[in-house]
Enzyme design. Structure first.
Site, PDB file in Angstrom:
ATOM      1  N   GLU A 102      24.250  49.140   4.322  1.00 22.14           N
ATOM      2  CA  GLU A 102      24.378  49.231   2.408  1.00 22.14           C
ATOM      3  C   GLU A 102      24.567  48.174   2.439  1.00 22.14           C
ATOM      4  O   GLU A 102      25.516  48.278   2.268  1.00 22.14           O
ATOM      5  CB  GLU A 102      24.265  50.360   2.649  1.00 22.14           C
ATOM      6  CG  GLU A 102      23.809  51.835   2.938  1.00 22.14           C
ATOM      7  CD  GLU A 102      24.162  53.067   1.935  1.00 22.14           C
ATOM      8  OE1 GLU A 102      22.560  54.067   1.963  1.00 22.14           O
ATOM      9  OE2 GLU A 102      25.490  53.094   1.738  1.00 22.14           O
ATOM     10  N   CYS A 103      23.662  47.181   2.412  1.00 23.23           N
ATOM     11  CA  CYS A 103      24.487  46.317   0.798  1.00 23.23           C
ATOM     12  C   CYS A 103      25.625  45.006   1.196  1.00 23.23           C
ATOM     13  O   CYS A 103      24.021  44.396   1.962  1.00 23.23           O
ATOM     14  CB  CYS A 103      24.918  47.255  -0.798  1.00 23.23           C
ATOM     15  SG  CYS A 103      25.395  45.961  -2.017  1.00 23.23           S
ATOM     16  N   GLY A 104      26.288  45.435   1.297  1.00 23.89           N
ATOM     17  CA  GLY A 104      27.516  44.647   1.702  1.00 23.89           C
ATOM     18  C   GLY A 104      27.285  44.284   3.380  1.00 23.89           C
ATOM     19  O   GLY A 104      27.036  43.016   4.594  1.00 23.89           O
TER      20      GLY A 104
ATOM     21  N   MET B 228      23.891  42.624   4.587  1.00 26.61           N
ATOM     22  CA  MET B 228      24.362  41.414   3.816  1.00 26.61           C
ATOM     23  C   MET B 228      25.314  40.907   5.894  1.00 26.61           C
ATOM     24  O   MET B 228      24.930  40.137   6.314  1.00 26.61           O
ATOM     25  CB  MET B 228      25.366  40.757   3.224  1.00 26.61           C
ATOM     26  CG  MET B 228      24.836  41.173   1.910  1.00 26.61           C
ATOM     27  SD  MET B 228      25.609  40.497   0.801  1.00 26.61           S
ATOM     28  CE  MET B 228      24.654  41.849  -0.746  1.00 26.61           C
TER      29      MET B 228
ATOM     30  N   THR C 254      19.139  47.972   3.497  1.00 30.09           N
ATOM     31  CA  THR C 254      18.751  47.846   1.995  1.00 30.09           C
ATOM     32  C   THR C 254      20.204  47.326   1.676  1.00 30.09           C
ATOM     33  O   THR C 254      21.420  47.704   1.847  1.00 30.09           O
ATOM     34  CB  THR C 254      19.021  49.850   2.129  1.00 30.09           C
ATOM     35  OG1 THR C 254      19.604  50.068   2.048  1.00 30.09           O
ATOM     36  CG2 THR C 254      17.745  50.104   2.879  1.00 30.09           C
TER      37      THR C 254
END
Length: 436
Positions: A327-329, A332, A427
């Site tokens: 999720e998010c970080g 990435m 995501t």
């Protein structure tokens, strides 16, 4: 029976969190059991609440959750003496389009639970106008009750007297006034407050805030203004499916943005959670059947993550046979590379083709409604997931199969679709709940 209150303000940055923590600790120091909640999608404040009260705090969100889910979450305050819900942004600030049970505004929670609102008002650069603002907030929406105000950052006794008289003329109680020169504040960074677990002196900071507020605020008057409350039935609980039976969860300073109610719901459904630290170069538990990388601050630790060979190799081996989700970080970090704010490119896990950069920061903020075009751990194709996105990264490349069709709160399709490759998914939004 508990006493319920909402702590809110006309805007962000006025002192809601500090007042909430100070009241919670001050009442706890007087022998009361205090339960806190956070209205809205804030990942950081619940950990501060827990530090102040000794009780876990969770998010309650009218855009993403229905009334039964909110009732289920707040029922944990049944055995408390005082229940405090800290608002987000201004009292009536939400999105334009209604979600599951509201717009995400703090006022939705106040009306739904029947709890009066204590406003934190910063009268800097004004005097009697502060009373006009408070009166406007009091009268703006039927069903939302104003208990009174606490003034913050008052410049002088004369300044305080002017504001107090105006509020008194408007029929609004003033519970106290905090002098500007002695302001208590908590360290901040670009996604909000510096996390509670990163601050070794957090207990002392909260104690000092409690002492300061107790000196300037009538704690008994605030408590008397609270509404007697007993929880309504919330038998349906949360609509949250765990991603697996045994979950390897990344957990350290770079991977810490996970909603507490999500972890509780996973455990309540029978899932086991084992944590590991990528920053300590730890690999996910080999006995787990799914790995979950939450958001956090990977951009602040990109060099260390890139150098953590054991973590990256272990994650790749894990993903050969079992699902990995970010999720998010965390998303990435599952990508091929992350460029930090100084323009240095760091190699990431490479399970997805995503590449992101913080060299040119661009804020992405808001609620998200995603309809899955491909499965992800715990959710099948077609599932409608509600979440929230908040980051400053720019997508350089997102070449893999889109995970979902993602809309913002207005219904507009956005580019941050998430992606899937093999067993890896990710995501940009943090999951809050699935539509029933």
């Amino acid at each position: 029976m508990a006493a319920g209150l909402v702590i809110s303000a006309p805007a962000s940055g006025v002192g809601k969190t500090t007042l909430t923590l100070a009241l919670a600790r001050a009442w706890r120091n007087r022998g009361l059991n205090v339960q806190c909640f956070k209205s809205g999608p804030d990942y950081i404040d619940p950990a501060f609440h827990a530090a102040a009260t000794g009780r876990a705090s969770v998010n309650i969100d009218s855009w993403a959750m229905d009334r039964a889910e909110i009732a289920h979450l707040v029922s944990r305050g049944a055995n408390a003496d005082v229940v405090l819900a800290e608002g987000s942004m201004g009292l009536f600030d939400g999105v334009a389009a209604r979600g599951v049970s509201g717009t995400g505004a703090t006022a939705d929670i106040a009306e739904m639970l029947g709890w009066p609102v204590v406003l934190v008002i910063d009268p800097s650069g004004q005097a009697q106008t502060a009373a006009a603002i408070a009166a406007g907030l009091r009268d703006y929406r039927a069903g939302v009750r104003l208990a009174g105000v606490v003034l913050n950052r008052v410049a002088s006794p004369r300044h305080e007297d002017l504001v107090r008289h105006a509020l008194n003329d408007a029929g609004i109680a003033v519970f106290g006034a905090l002098p500007r020169h002695a302001e208590i504040s908590l360290p901040k960074r670009h996604l909000g407050l510096v996390q509670a677990e990163e601050q070794v002196e957090i207990g002392k900071l909260i104690d000092e805030a409690a002492r300061f507020v107790a000196e300037h605020v009538d704690l008994e008057a605030v408590l008397r203004a609270a509404a007697s409350w007993s929880p309504q039935s919330g038998e349906n609980g949360l609509n949250v499916t765990p991603p697996g039976q045994r979950i390897a969860l990344a957990r350290d300073a770079a991977f810490s943005f996970v909603y507490p109610h999500m972890l509780e719901a996973w455990r309540a459904a029978g899932a086991e959670i084992s944590t590991f630290s990528p920053l300590a170069d730890e690999a996910p538990d080999a006995s787990a059947d799914v790995c979950w990388l939450p958001g956090g601050y990977p951009e602040l630790h990109a060099g260390k993550i890139a150098a953590s060979a054991r973590f990256r190799d272990g994650l790749r081996v894990f993903a050969e046979t079992r699902p990995v989700h970010g999720e998010c970080g965390g998303y990435m970090v599952l990508g091929i590379a992350l460029t930090d704010a100084d323009g240095v490119r760091h190699e990431m896990a490479g399970l997805l083709g995503l590449e992101t950069s913080f060299a040119k920061r661009r804020m992405h903020l808001g609620y998200r409604l995603a309809e899955l075009a491909a499965p992800m751990p715990g959710h099948q194709v077609g599932a409608r997931l509600r979440g929230h996105e908040f980051h400053y990264s720019t997508i350089i490349a997102q070449p893999d199969t889109p995970l979902a069709v993602v809309h913002d709160a207005t219904g507009t399709v956005i580019a941050e679709t998430g992606s899937r490759r093999g067993q890896a998914t990710g995501t940009f939004f943090h999951l809050i709940a699935e539509d029933r």
